[in-house]
Enzyme design. Structure first.
Site, mmCIF file in Angstrom:
data_model
loop_
_atom_site.group_PDB
_atom_site.id
_atom_site.type_symbol
_atom_site.label_atom_id
_atom_site.label_comp_id
_atom_site.label_asym_id
_atom_site.label_seq_id
_atom_site.Cartn_x
_atom_site.Cartn_y
_atom_site.Cartn_z
ATOM 1 N N HIS A 1 1.078 -1.119 0.220
ATOM 2 C CA HIS A 1 0.000 0.034 0.140
ATOM 3 C C HIS A 1 1.115 1.205 0.182
ATOM 4 C CE1 HIS A 1 1.041 0.061 4.141
ATOM 5 N NE2 HIS A 1 0.519 -0.962 4.314
ATOM 6 N N GLY B 1 2.068 3.075 2.209
ATOM 7 C CA GLY B 1 2.877 3.249 3.362
ATOM 8 C C GLY B 1 4.189 2.585 2.813
ATOM 9 N N HIS B 2 4.090 1.339 2.430
ATOM 10 C CA HIS B 2 5.327 0.455 1.619
ATOM 11 C C HIS B 2 5.888 1.416 0.901
ATOM 12 C CE1 HIS B 2 2.622 -2.903 2.927
ATOM 13 N NE2 HIS B 2 3.574 -3.195 3.570
ATOM 14 N N GLN C 1 7.893 -15.145 12.157
ATOM 15 C CA GLN C 1 7.330 -13.931 13.151
ATOM 16 C C GLN C 1 5.950 -14.377 13.395
ATOM 17 O OE1 GLN C 1 8.727 -11.147 10.035
ATOM 18 N NE2 GLN C 1 6.735 -10.040 10.609
ATOM 19 N N GLY D 1 9.070 1.527 8.471
ATOM 20 C CA GLY D 1 8.185 2.241 9.039
ATOM 21 C C GLY D 1 8.094 2.472 10.422
ATOM 22 N N ASP E 1 5.669 0.555 12.813
ATOM 23 C CA ASP E 1 6.106 -0.598 13.537
ATOM 24 C C ASP E 1 7.219 -0.228 14.455
ATOM 25 O OD1 ASP E 1 4.470 -2.954 12.758
ATOM 26 O OD2 ASP E 1 4.909 -2.141 10.756
ATOM 27 N N GLN F 1 9.580 -2.537 16.439
ATOM 28 C CA GLN F 1 10.464 -3.246 15.475
ATOM 29 C C GLN F 1 11.682 -2.124 15.059
ATOM 30 O OE1 GLN F 1 8.899 -5.710 12.206
ATOM 31 N NE2 GLN F 1 9.081 -3.732 10.855
ATOM 32 N N SER G 1 -1.534 -3.580 5.671
ATOM 33 C CA SER G 1 -2.176 -4.667 4.995
ATOM 34 C C SER G 1 -3.387 -5.546 5.600
ATOM 35 C CB SER G 1 -0.796 -5.584 4.776
ATOM 36 O OG SER G 1 0.107 -5.077 4.119
ATOM 37 N N ARG G 2 -3.449 -5.259 6.874
ATOM 38 C CA ARG G 2 -4.505 -5.873 7.625
ATOM 39 C C ARG G 2 -5.869 -5.215 7.531
ATOM 40 N NH1 ARG G 2 0.137 -7.935 10.962
ATOM 41 N NH2 ARG G 2 0.105 -10.049 10.834
HETATM 42 P P1 AMP Z 1 5.077 -5.161 6.425
HETATM 43 O O1 AMP Z 1 4.561 -5.475 4.880
HETATM 44 O O2 AMP Z 1 3.601 -4.955 7.172
HETATM 45 O O3 AMP Z 1 5.819 -5.931 7.169
HETATM 46 O O4 AMP Z 1 5.723 -3.843 6.647
HETATM 47 C C1 AMP Z 1 6.804 -3.449 5.797
HETATM 48 C C2 AMP Z 1 7.369 -2.203 6.162
HETATM 49 O O5 AMP Z 1 6.444 -1.124 5.849
HETATM 50 C C3 AMP Z 1 7.485 -1.998 7.673
HETATM 51 O O6 AMP Z 1 8.750 -1.299 7.797
HETATM 52 C C4 AMP Z 1 6.300 -1.259 8.068
HETATM 53 O O7 AMP Z 1 6.703 -0.480 9.202
HETATM 54 C C5 AMP Z 1 6.158 -0.261 6.819
HETATM 55 N N1 AMP Z 1 4.476 0.167 6.999
HETATM 56 C C6 AMP Z 1 3.510 -0.718 7.355
HETATM 57 N N2 AMP Z 1 2.602 0.188 7.419
HETATM 58 C C7 AMP Z 1 3.174 1.446 6.996
HETATM 59 C C8 AMP Z 1 2.296 2.605 6.974
HETATM 60 N N3 AMP Z 1 1.029 3.053 7.076
HETATM 61 N N4 AMP Z 1 3.054 3.986 6.657
HETATM 62 C C9 AMP Z 1 4.607 3.847 6.450
HETATM 63 N N5 AMP Z 1 4.909 2.597 6.571
HETATM 64 C C10 AMP Z 1 4.379 1.416 6.910
#
Ligand code: AMP
Length: 296
Positions: A31, A33-34, A58, A145, A148, A151, A184-185
């Protein structure tokens, strides 16, 4: 853009890359954010590698590993538009072949509270896979991001303690227009849950407003979030916490030092996370990278 699903091919491609490399580890179902991480990596590096891997290590038993959203074709389309150069899409069998027996574990306060208290073993899974991804991609900079936040703190500790030769860059939380943090959720939420999920960002906004008005008592700031969250009958709070960013120690009394206010709230089977640094001006890439990611 090259899509790679073998370790030999990744090593060969990486060996050819001259100059700086930014890596963006993800679990896919991408999305905005990624994509903001990919854009930051694109702006600051000669080459951008994105990894897409839903890491079984994880997820605790009973979590959503099986039904985690997957959309590789859609992800690749978005990444092509974002200007990523190399996409690494390994399978679990490639990352954890038979006989795999090693774990990377960060100990201490950073892996004890918040998410760790609820998701046993989660961060060991994260640090193990990210250590492998760092070894495979050998990035100059790695992008994560703020979403998290814990993390990032854990990974920054790992990078420092194990002398990985790279910088961690922390990017701000991207949100829907109404404030809901992209995740994503979010696709799991039904209409009523989606509406009530706004209490997370609204609670953080209420705390930020109080802080801006001079409030420094952590309990008063926490209560401002709690009041908002309590207005959502479908939400079940896992935690609302105020911690020192960097160490994740609890904040016990009033302080002018930066604070991390974070919360996790369940709507049905879906856990939503959100957080903010206080003071609010820290919630941009430089402030986040400095304050949240700092090893202390
Ligand atoms: P994930 O695919 O959920 O493991 O997320 C991959 C990366 O995208 C991680 O570093 C997350 O923190 C970041 N991320 C997830 N959601 C967002 C968001 N809304 N804004 C910015 N980064 C994000």
């Amino acid at each position: 853009m090259q899509v790679i699903d073998s370790i030999e091919a990744l090593r060969a491609v990486r060996a050819e890359l001259q100059g700086s490399v930014g890596v963006v580890p993800t679990m896919g179902a991408l999305h905005a954010g990624h994509l903001s991480l990919v854009q930051a990596a694109r702006a600051e590096n000669d080459h951008v590698i994105v990894t897409i891997f839903i890491n079984p290590l994880q997820f605790a038993p009973g979590e959503d590993f099986e039904r985690y959203p997957r959309d590789l074709a859609g992800d690749l389309r978005l990444l092509e538009e974002s200007g990523a150069d190399v996409i690494f899409t390994p399978t679990p069998a490639l990352m954890y072949p038979q006989g795999f027996q090693t774990a990377v574990n960060v100990e201490g306060v950073v892996t004890q509270g918040l998410e760790s208290a609820i998701r046993a073993g989660h961060f060991q899974g994260v640090t193990t896979v990210v250590a492998k991804l760092f070894n495979l991609t050998q990035p100059t900079r790695a992008y994560f991001g703020q979403k998290d936040a814990q993390q990032v703190v854990v990974l920054r500790r790992m990078v420092h303690d194990l002398n990985f030769p790279l910088s961690i860059i922390v990017c701000p939380i991207m949100r829907e227009a109404d404030g809901l943090a992209l995740s994503s959720r979010n696709v799991y939420l039904d209409a009523a849950q989606r509406q009530q999920a706004l209490v997370l960002s609204q609670g953080l906004k209420a705390a930020a407003d109080l802080y801006a008005a001079g409030e420094r008592d952590p309990e008063a700031l926490r209560q401002a979030v709690q009041t908002q969250v309590d207005s959502a009958p479908l939400g079940v709070v896992d935690y609302i916490a105020i911690n020192h960013p960097g160490t994740l120690e609890s904040v016990t009394g009033p302080t002018d030092a930066p604070l991390l206010i974070s919360l996790a709230v369940r709507f049905g089977a879906t856990r939503l996370l959100d957080n903010a640094l206080l003071p609010a001006h820290l919630n941009q890439q430089d402030g986040l990278t400095e304050v949240l990611g700092a090893v202390r």
